[in-house]
Scaffold this motif. Structure first.
Motif, PDB file in Angstrom:
ATOM      1  N   UNK A  93      -1.962   3.176   0.382  1.00 14.70           N
ATOM      2  CA  UNK A  93      -0.785   2.431  -0.097  1.00 14.70           C
ATOM      3  C   UNK A  93      -0.273   1.396   0.891  1.00 14.70           C
ATOM      4  N   UNK A  94      -0.721   1.465   2.148  1.00 14.13           N
ATOM      5  CA  UNK A  94      -0.270   0.506   3.151  1.00 14.13           C
ATOM      6  C   UNK A  94      -1.197  -0.702   3.278  1.00 14.13           C
ATOM      7  N   UNK A  95      -2.362  -0.639   2.639  1.00 12.71           N
ATOM      8  CA  UNK A  95      -3.328  -1.736   2.752  1.00 12.71           C
ATOM      9  C   UNK A  95      -3.084  -2.738   1.627  1.00 12.71           C
ATOM     10  N   UNK A  96      -2.119  -3.606   1.847  1.00  2.59           N
ATOM     11  CA  UNK A  96      -1.715  -4.558   0.816  1.00  2.59           C
ATOM     12  C   UNK A  96      -2.846  -5.519   0.461  1.00  2.59           C
ATOM     13  N   UNK A  97      -3.606  -5.939   1.471  1.00  2.00           N
ATOM     14  CA  UNK A  97      -4.684  -6.905   1.233  1.00  2.00           C
ATOM     15  C   UNK A  97      -5.759  -6.332   0.325  1.00  2.00           C
ATOM     16  N   UNK A  98      -6.095  -5.054   0.509  1.00  2.00           N
ATOM     17  CA  UNK A  98      -7.141  -4.427  -0.297  1.00  2.00           C
ATOM     18  C   UNK A  98      -6.694  -4.181  -1.727  1.00  2.00           C
ATOM     19  N   UNK A  99      -5.401  -4.300  -1.978  1.00  2.00           N
ATOM     20  CA  UNK A  99      -4.856  -4.034  -3.308  1.00  2.00           C
ATOM     21  C   UNK A  99      -4.378  -5.306  -3.996  1.00  2.00           C
ATOM     22  N   UNK A 100      -4.753  -6.469  -3.454  1.00  2.00           N
ATOM     23  CA  UNK A 100      -4.314  -7.751  -3.990  1.00  2.00           C
ATOM     24  C   UNK A 100      -5.521  -8.599  -4.363  1.00  2.00           C
ATOM     25  N   UNK A 101      -5.512  -9.124  -5.589  1.00  2.00           N
ATOM     26  CA  UNK A 101      -6.654  -9.874  -6.106  1.00  2.00           C
ATOM     27  C   UNK A 101      -6.139 -11.188  -6.705  1.00  2.00           C
ATOM     28  N   UNK A 102      -6.496 -12.300  -6.047  1.00  2.00           N
ATOM     29  CA  UNK A 102      -6.044 -13.620  -6.475  1.00  2.00           C
ATOM     30  C   UNK A 102      -7.088 -14.231  -7.405  1.00  2.00           C
ATOM     31  N   UNK A 103      -6.639 -14.667  -8.583  1.00  2.00           N
ATOM     32  CA  UNK A 103      -7.548 -15.223  -9.586  1.00  2.00           C
ATOM     33  C   UNK A 103      -7.209 -16.691  -9.829  1.00  2.00           C
ATOM     34  N   UNK A 104      -8.036 -17.600  -9.338  1.00  2.00           N
ATOM     35  CA  UNK A 104      -7.813 -19.024  -9.638  1.00  2.00           C
ATOM     36  C   UNK A 104      -7.943 -19.277 -11.136  1.00  2.00           C
TER      37      UNK A 104
END
Length: 272
Positions: A93-104
């Motif tokens: 739950x602390x790994x924000x980057x691993x839980x974020x997916x940016x879709x162009x």
């Protein structure tokens, strides 16, 4: 996820309960109906479907897409997820980057709609308030600002002024209210005053520095795993910025029975 704790306050639940009888949102539809609706849109109304690049998510792939009819009007915009994208996700739950997916988004989306890019945020343990949103769920953000502007939003504790600078009251969607504080790289979240637990899905607005900057269907993972389909009108802003764009009026959740792909979309566009 610590960053999400400020997302909502305990007072949120009581205000929601008060409004819960005021508005019934949307309807659940069968998987067959959802497949028929999506097939009808693709086969009869749509001239072109413009897709963004595939992004790895969990054990699967996700991508953005927009469909446009023969008259040049958007039909749907949203997210396509393979079934594997619901599995193999980060359990930290602390790994924000691993839980974020940016879709162009494809350029066509920016030409016709106010949306610049989409972001999926995975919340493995949910967030406060306890016993309401503390279940595994996804935030599906449809941003109306650039990715650079989004990423520059600071923590609330560092610079609260941008979060507390609310859009003019005349813009506010009916029965929505701003929650306390704000989330870095997101903004201030606005809650639907008609929501009442148990939480499976809800629709959120977001603002920063005097403007509404995103629309957000928030959906629990189990709802998507089950392949449940749903469509709902959401309450509209009263003033639109930017203007001369097509804005959606409904959000949709469905699974294509032919491909087992999941879709979270906005539809029913009107010119503003």
């Amino acid at each position: 996820m610590k960053k999400k704790i400020v997302h909502y306050q305990v007072l949120f639940v009581f205000v929601l309960m008060f409004f819960s009888s005021c508005y019934k949102e949307g309807k659940q539809i069968t998987l067959a109906e959802a497949g028929a609706v999506s097939a009808d849109k693709i086969n009869k109304s749509v001239e072109n479907v413009f897709k963004g690049p595939e992004i790895q998510m969990g054990n699967g792939k996700v991508r953005s897409w927009i469909s446009i009819n023969h008259e040049g009007v958007p039909v749907e915009i949203g997210i396509e997820m393979t079934d594997g994208a619901l599995y193999g996700l980060s359990q930290d739950p602390e790994d924000f980057a691993a839980a974020t997916f940016v879709l162009p988004l494809h350029k066509k989306a920016g030409d016709l709609t106010p949306f610049d890019h989409l972001v999926i945020n995975w919340n493995v343990h949910g967030h406060e308030p306890e016993h309401v949103f503390d279940v595994p769920h996804f935030d599906f953000h449809f941003y109306m600002i650039s990715e650079g502007e989004q990423m520059a939003i600071p923590p609330y504790e560092v610079a609260p002024a941008g979060f507390d600078n609310l859009p003019p009251h005349a813009y506010w969607p009916d029965l929505y209210f701003p929650t306390a504080g704000g989330v870095p790289q997101m903004g201030k979240h606005w809650a639907d005053g008609t929501f009442a637990p148990p939480f499976t899905k809800t629709f959120i607005y977001g603002s920063y520095n005097g403007k509404f900057i995103f629309l957000e269907p928030m959906i629990i993972r189990d709802y998507l795993v089950q392949g449940t389909s749903y469509t709902a009108a959401f309450r509209q802003l009263h003033v639109f910025d930017p203007t001369n764009k097509y804005y959606p009026q409904k959000y949709n959740i469905y699974k294509d029975p032919a491909t087992s792909k999941h879709y979270i979309t906005l539809s029913d566009f009107v010119w503003r």
